[in-house]
Design a protein around this motif. Structure first.
Motif, short mmCIF file in Angstrom:
data_model
loop_
_atom_site.label_atom_id
_atom_site.label_comp_id
_atom_site.label_asym_id
_atom_site.label_seq_id
_atom_site.Cartn_x
_atom_site.Cartn_y
_atom_site.Cartn_z
N ARG A 189 0.84 -1.21 0.00
CA ARG A 189 0.00 0.00 0.00
C ARG A 189 0.86 1.24 0.00
O ARG A 189 0.63 2.17 -0.78
N GLU B 96 -12.33 2.34 -5.55
CA GLU B 96 -12.59 0.91 -5.33
C GLU B 96 -13.64 0.39 -6.31
O GLU B 96 -13.50 -0.70 -6.86
N MET B 97 -14.70 1.18 -6.53
CA MET B 97 -15.76 0.69 -7.42
C MET B 97 -15.29 0.65 -8.87
O MET B 97 -15.76 -0.15 -9.68
N ALA C 190 -11.72 -2.30 -8.31
CA ALA C 190 -11.85 -3.62 -7.67
C ALA C 190 -12.55 -4.65 -8.56
O ALA C 190 -12.16 -5.82 -8.56
N PRO C 191 -13.58 -4.27 -9.33
CA PRO C 191 -14.20 -5.27 -10.20
C PRO C 191 -13.20 -5.87 -11.20
O PRO C 191 -13.18 -7.08 -11.41
N PHE D 70 -9.91 -6.01 -10.81
CA PHE D 70 -8.97 -6.82 -10.03
C PHE D 70 -9.58 -8.20 -9.69
O PHE D 70 -8.95 -9.23 -9.89
N GLN D 71 -10.81 -8.21 -9.25
CA GLN D 71 -11.45 -9.48 -8.86
C GLN D 71 -11.68 -10.38 -10.08
O GLN D 71 -11.46 -11.59 -10.04
N ARG E 153 -9.14 -16.73 3.19
CA ARG E 153 -7.84 -16.29 2.68
C ARG E 153 -7.08 -17.48 2.09
O ARG E 153 -6.45 -17.39 1.04
N ASN F 43 -8.64 -18.45 -1.17
CA ASN F 43 -8.32 -17.48 -2.20
C ASN F 43 -6.93 -17.65 -2.74
O ASN F 43 -6.69 -17.46 -3.93
N GLU G 84 -20.45 -7.13 -9.54
CA GLU G 84 -19.02 -6.88 -9.33
C GLU G 84 -18.79 -5.53 -8.63
O GLU G 84 -17.95 -5.42 -7.74
N MET G 85 -19.53 -4.51 -9.05
CA MET G 85 -19.30 -3.19 -8.45
C MET G 85 -19.78 -3.15 -7.00
O MET G 85 -19.26 -2.38 -6.18
N ALA H 257 -17.04 -6.54 -5.34
CA ALA H 257 -15.58 -6.56 -5.52
C ALA H 257 -14.86 -5.55 -4.62
O ALA H 257 -13.78 -5.85 -4.10
N PRO H 258 -15.41 -4.35 -4.41
CA PRO H 258 -14.71 -3.41 -3.51
C PRO H 258 -14.54 -3.99 -2.10
O PRO H 258 -13.46 -3.88 -1.51
N PHE I 272 -14.49 -7.21 -1.32
CA PHE I 272 -13.52 -8.31 -1.43
C PHE I 272 -12.09 -7.78 -1.45
O PHE I 272 -11.21 -8.26 -0.73
N GLN I 273 -11.84 -6.77 -2.27
CA GLN I 273 -10.48 -6.23 -2.39
C GLN I 273 -10.03 -5.56 -1.09
O GLN I 273 -8.89 -5.71 -0.65
N ARG I 274 -10.95 -4.80 -0.45
CA ARG I 274 -10.61 -4.12 0.81
C ARG I 274 -10.25 -5.15 1.88
O ARG I 274 -9.36 -4.95 2.68
N LEU J 111 -9.18 -8.39 1.18
CA LEU J 111 -7.98 -9.13 0.78
C LEU J 111 -6.72 -8.33 1.05
O LEU J 111 -5.73 -8.85 1.54
N HIS J 112 -6.75 -7.04 0.73
CA HIS J 112 -5.56 -6.19 0.89
C HIS J 112 -5.56 -5.43 2.21
O HIS J 112 -4.67 -4.61 2.43
N ARG J 113 -6.55 -5.68 3.04
CA ARG J 113 -6.67 -5.00 4.34
C ARG J 113 -6.49 -3.50 4.16
O ARG J 113 -5.72 -2.85 4.87
N TYR K 121 -19.87 1.22 5.54
CA TYR K 121 -19.26 0.89 4.25
C TYR K 121 -20.21 0.06 3.40
O TYR K 121 -20.38 0.31 2.21
N LEU L 92 -21.71 1.24 -0.31
CA LEU L 92 -21.58 0.45 -1.54
C LEU L 92 -22.94 0.27 -2.20
O LEU L 92 -23.08 0.41 -3.42
#
Lengths: 200, 200
Positions: A129, A164-165, A168-169, A171-172, B112, B115, B164-165, B168-169, B171-173, B175-177, B185, B189
């Motif tokens: 990050r 993110e929106m 992230a799609p 990326f996933q 994790r 994944n 996805e929109m 996925a945000p 999921f990514q948040r 996964l990458h903390r 949140y 979304l």
């Protein structure tokens, strides 16, 4: 008598660092990730294993450094996003390039390896990050701020959520191989994001 | 003479299968993922290593089965999303629950691990889509279709893109903390997704 701290030594050190990072990238692209070992990297780079361990504590640290090195620019050069005044056009240009990058097989294996490491290592995730995501996000946010000032984004838009929106799609979809990565997809992401956050 | 194909044998087989899957989940939650081995699973489940290898070819296959088993319901029972007639309220309920799930430390290590496996194994990724993502997506799309019919979504909405929109945000948040996983949140979304795809 020669000693170990002159300019020749520095140059040699930098050459060996570059050789190690290149060997790492080549091996990750060519081999299944669990076959990539510090031994294999050392042998490919023509250095001793200890030369690697003196600088990096583990395979994951070398792999991470090898990927980071790809975005090392000239000193002080920072990332800037295109700004033609038209946010939608600029974002489409950036997203089409990003989609193409993720669709490239060499890049794919390298980033997949890094993702495996950072998903399972909170410290590496933080370093990722700090050194990669943050500078890129800062560049993207600078572009979004200009757009907000021009009325192309809703006032008070949450830039983190918007990014993110938008990203992230992609990326996933790439990580899970769950759909095609095409210019049409890049455009659809930009259009939907701007429907969510775009100004009048 | 007793032989090996009667109802007792089937029951024993199913008990040993459950013991193996439970042992796998427990170990993944308790230990760093690379410390979880087929040997350790066998020992924890009180079975021989060969009992595991007869059924699953590798550690990743057992771990995957252990996670899949969590969503095994009663026969023929399929996932259904809430439908109060108010899409925004229903999606917020689902997303708040999903965010809470990802924020649970036991679930975290298990997912994790899965994944990591699916990111590096295209076959496992396909099986994951087929057995887990697709049934869930079908349930979500059934709810979206009702909403589209009621005019709560733009006609012709791309449901894959919408999902996805929305997801996925998160999921990514996770996964990458890269940010907090909170009810606020989850709501943000849903609201942004409905600004992008919501009907009049």
């Amino acid at each position: 008598m020669p000693h170990d701290a002159g300019p020749d030594h520095s140059r040699r050190k930098e050459r060996s660092r570059q050789a190690i990072l290149e060997a790492t990238r080549a091996l990750v692209v060519e081999q299944p990730y669990d076959k990539v070992t510090v031994e294999a990297i050392a042998s490919r780079a023509g250095v001793g294993k200890q030369t690697i361990y003196r600088r990096w504590p583990s395979k994951s640290a070398v792999v991470f450094a090898a990927v980071l090195a790809l975005s090392e620019g000239a000193d002080g050069q920072s990332v800037v996003l295109p700004d033609t005044g038209d946010l939608e056009a600029d974002l489409k240009q950036v997203m089409r390039a990003t989609v193409a990058e993720f669709d490239d097989p060499s890049f794919d294996r390298l980033i997949r390896a890094v993702n495996t490491e950072i998903a399972n290592d909170p410290d590496l995730a933080a370093e990722y990050r700090e050194k990669l995501s943050r500078p890129l996000d800062d560049a993207k946010k600078a572009r979004l701020r200009t757009a907000e000032r021009d009325g192309q984004l809703l006032p008070g838009t949450d830039f983190d959520l918007l990014l993110e929106m938008l990203y992230a799609p992609l990326f996933q979809r790439w990580l899970h191989r769950s759909g095609p990565l095409t210019p049409t997809y890049a455009d659809a992401l930009v259009e939907a994001t701007l429907r969510a956050f775009g100004g009048r």
